[in-house]
Design a protein around this motif. Sequence first.
Motif, mmCIF file in Angstrom:
data_model
loop_
_atom_site.group_PDB
_atom_site.id
_atom_site.type_symbol
_atom_site.label_atom_id
_atom_site.label_comp_id
_atom_site.label_asym_id
_atom_site.label_seq_id
_atom_site.Cartn_x
_atom_site.Cartn_y
_atom_site.Cartn_z
ATOM 1 N N VAL A 1 3.914 11.229 -2.023
ATOM 2 C CA VAL A 1 4.016 10.411 -0.808
ATOM 3 C C VAL A 1 4.174 8.929 -1.180
ATOM 4 C CG1 VAL A 1 2.894 9.814 1.391
ATOM 5 C CG2 VAL A 1 2.728 12.138 0.496
ATOM 6 N N GLY A 2 3.560 8.531 -2.303
ATOM 7 C CA GLY A 2 3.721 7.159 -2.777
ATOM 8 C C GLY A 2 5.185 6.841 -3.076
ATOM 9 N N ARG A 3 5.874 7.787 -3.743
ATOM 10 C CA ARG A 3 7.309 7.585 -4.043
ATOM 11 C C ARG A 3 8.117 7.466 -2.743
ATOM 12 N NH1 ARG A 3 8.464 8.752 -9.550
ATOM 13 N NH2 ARG A 3 6.632 9.681 -10.492
ATOM 14 N N TYR A 4 7.796 8.350 -1.793
ATOM 15 C CA TYR A 4 8.519 8.320 -0.511
ATOM 16 C C TYR A 4 8.271 7.001 0.217
ATOM 17 C CZ TYR A 4 10.007 9.613 4.183
ATOM 18 O OH TYR A 4 10.623 9.628 5.407
ATOM 19 N N PHE A 5 7.004 6.565 0.212
ATOM 20 C CA PHE A 5 6.624 5.318 0.889
ATOM 21 C C PHE A 5 7.408 4.144 0.272
ATOM 22 C CE2 PHE A 5 2.489 3.466 2.954
ATOM 23 C CZ PHE A 5 3.257 2.609 3.731
ATOM 24 N N MET A 6 7.468 4.111 -1.057
ATOM 25 C CA MET A 6 8.176 2.993 -1.729
ATOM 26 C C MET A 6 9.676 3.032 -1.413
ATOM 27 S SD MET A 6 6.281 2.224 -5.336
ATOM 28 C CE MET A 6 5.709 3.797 -5.887
ATOM 29 N N PRO B 1 -5.545 6.306 2.655
ATOM 30 C CA PRO B 1 -6.161 7.535 2.150
ATOM 31 C C PRO B 1 -5.112 8.366 1.410
ATOM 32 C CG PRO B 1 -6.770 7.181 4.454
ATOM 33 C CD PRO B 1 -5.712 6.165 4.121
ATOM 34 N N LEU B 2 -5.550 9.103 0.388
ATOM 35 C CA LEU B 2 -4.584 9.867 -0.430
ATOM 36 C C LEU B 2 -4.104 11.126 0.286
ATOM 37 C CD1 LEU B 2 -6.253 9.558 -3.970
ATOM 38 C CD2 LEU B 2 -4.692 7.968 -2.817
ATOM 39 N N ILE B 3 -4.598 11.357 1.506
ATOM 40 C CA ILE B 3 -4.125 12.508 2.297
ATOM 41 C C ILE B 3 -2.924 12.125 3.165
ATOM 42 C CG2 ILE B 3 -6.355 13.698 2.374
ATOM 43 C CD1 ILE B 3 -6.728 12.498 5.205
ATOM 44 N N LEU B 4 -2.460 10.899 3.035
ATOM 45 C CA LEU B 4 -1.316 10.422 3.839
ATOM 46 C C LEU B 4 -0.114 11.357 3.669
ATOM 47 C CD1 LEU B 4 -1.026 7.525 5.365
ATOM 48 C CD2 LEU B 4 0.653 7.057 3.579
ATOM 49 N N ASN B 5 0.670 11.558 4.732
ATOM 50 C CA ASN B 5 1.876 12.379 4.583
ATOM 51 C C ASN B 5 3.132 11.604 5.011
ATOM 52 O OD1 ASN B 5 2.244 12.611 7.403
ATOM 53 N ND2 ASN B 5 0.865 14.382 7.498
ATOM 54 N N GLU B 6 4.283 12.253 4.865
ATOM 55 C CA GLU B 6 5.558 11.579 5.110
ATOM 56 C C GLU B 6 5.695 11.113 6.570
ATOM 57 O OE1 GLU B 6 5.182 14.199 3.175
ATOM 58 O OE2 GLU B 6 6.354 13.957 1.352
ATOM 59 N N LYS B 7 5.115 11.886 7.498
ATOM 60 C CA LYS B 7 5.201 11.501 8.925
ATOM 61 C C LYS B 7 4.447 10.197 9.173
ATOM 62 C CE LYS B 7 6.243 15.648 11.429
ATOM 63 N NZ LYS B 7 5.726 16.969 11.014
ATOM 64 N N HIS B 8 3.286 10.070 8.508
ATOM 65 C CA HIS B 8 2.530 8.802 8.633
ATOM 66 C C HIS B 8 3.381 7.644 8.109
ATOM 67 C CE1 HIS B 8 -1.209 11.532 8.076
ATOM 68 N NE2 HIS B 8 -1.139 11.203 9.348
ATOM 69 N N VAL B 9 4.053 7.885 6.978
ATOM 70 C CA VAL B 9 4.883 6.831 6.382
ATOM 71 C C VAL B 9 5.988 6.439 7.362
ATOM 72 C CG1 VAL B 9 6.503 6.277 4.512
ATOM 73 C CG2 VAL B 9 4.394 7.545 4.002
ATOM 74 N N ASP B 10 6.634 7.435 7.961
ATOM 75 C CA ASP B 10 7.730 7.142 8.906
ATOM 76 C C ASP B 10 7.229 6.295 10.078
ATOM 77 O OD1 ASP B 10 9.467 8.538 7.325
ATOM 78 O OD2 ASP B 10 9.376 10.388 8.502
ATOM 79 N N LEU B 11 6.033 6.625 10.549
ATOM 80 C CA LEU B 11 5.442 5.851 11.648
ATOM 81 C C LEU B 11 5.222 4.395 11.213
ATOM 82 C CD1 LEU B 11 3.939 5.708 14.443
ATOM 83 C CD2 LEU B 11 1.866 6.296 13.211
ATOM 84 N N ALA B 12 4.680 4.221 10.012
ATOM 85 C CA ALA B 12 4.417 2.861 9.494
ATOM 86 C C ALA B 12 5.721 2.072 9.375
ATOM 87 C CB ALA B 12 3.722 2.944 8.142
ATOM 88 N N ILE B 13 6.779 2.734 8.902
ATOM 89 C CA ILE B 13 8.061 2.037 8.727
ATOM 90 C C ILE B 13 8.653 1.672 10.094
ATOM 91 C CG2 ILE B 13 10.442 2.254 7.834
ATOM 92 C CD1 ILE B 13 8.343 1.969 5.592
ATOM 93 N N ASP B 14 8.524 2.590 11.080
ATOM 94 C CA ASP B 14 9.010 2.276 12.443
ATOM 95 C C ASP B 14 8.299 1.038 12.980
ATOM 96 O OD1 ASP B 14 10.686 4.392 12.385
ATOM 97 O OD2 ASP B 14 9.468 5.713 13.679
ATOM 98 N N VAL B 15 6.986 0.981 12.802
ATOM 99 C CA VAL B 15 6.214 -0.166 13.294
ATOM 100 C C VAL B 15 6.652 -1.440 12.567
ATOM 101 C CG1 VAL B 15 3.881 -1.174 13.287
ATOM 102 C CG2 VAL B 15 4.237 1.139 14.153
#
Length: 381
Positions: A302-307, A358-372
Amino acid sequence: MDIFELEKEYLIPFYRRQRVVFVRGEGCWLYDENGNRYLDLVAGIACVSIGHSHPHFIKRVEEQLRKLLHVSNLFYTVPQIELAIRLREITGMDKFFFCNSGTEAVECALKISRKVTGRKKFVALKNSFHGRTMGSLSVTWKEKFRKPFEPLVYPVDFVEPNNIDDLEKKVDDDTACVIIEPVQGEAGVYPLDEGFIKAVFEERYEHDFLIVFDEVQTGFGRTGKWFAKDHYRVKPDIMTMAKAMGSGFPIGCVGVKNEVAEKVEVAEHASTFGGNPLACVASLATIDVIENENLIENSDRVGRYFMERLREISDDVRGLGLMIGASFENAFEIVNKALKRGVVMNATSENNLRFVPPLILNEKHVDLAIDVLNSILKEIN
Ligand code: PLP
């Protein structure tokens, strides 16, 4: 009750807080007093790695609380030994001392370094952060943090990160230890170069100082491996840990090699609360969840996806696992606007955001953060 006014009246004004009162947490989500929910990309500053209110954590801590909380280190307790055994497995370090925070772990590491080498000088890195007590503050870079409290512990020399020439100039036969954060966290998330770490180990052969890895922020899966040292495939002489060790429950620790432990003596260091059964069980439960839920693998993926997603909107993104820094102008304004949109973020400076969720973060959470982030950037520009 106006909590913002009461804080001003009753608390020593050391903190600049965001204007929100959190009352509950679950997984990656925090809830305020009005029932609004927020995606937590801070995790109590890289602490709540298994997510808020994890059932396994609650069960184990609750059971231990009913049995025994604290007796001090005048006596033996089982969870402390169980935790040391687990830590040897996951850190590769040999022996452990338990305390209650990151800065305390660093104090202990500095004391051990002086005792074992019989030398005085500490070498740290520019932009470092190791804590706020007198010893750890002495090896912390920012003048603003240090200046009002001088004289601190000395001598200390600061080396430019990744500058091997500077390193060679500053380490010598008076050096007790070189203390480094493998990824400089408070500085904005800057992983050190492999070549520089190698050079520190090479200099050690010549000058026989100790190498301290401060893994207070990078430990327990944060960087996509158990510890950041594992990215560099090295074993320091001393390692400090805290933050995520108890997933929010206060506990810190120093791990050392056997040959270091052999040179310290009874009563040279101690902590009343350090290694109490409740804190050790909190840490054991944290390690259970990290293992059982493959959180290290998740942190890496998820870290790679987030970056990758952050690179769509920032031209300078750095990190390892779910410890990520990204350049954004007006970072403090972004943090305030994100809170209003239900996302908790952190800025390390006016032009840098740090993400340590948290290390339980998933790709959907990342997408939400990027939208915001995208909607805020549109509003600001
Ligand atoms: N060392 C590092 C690398 C840190 O990031 C921190 C805190 O941010 C500390 C030490 C100090 O830890 P604590 O705030 O638990 O004293």
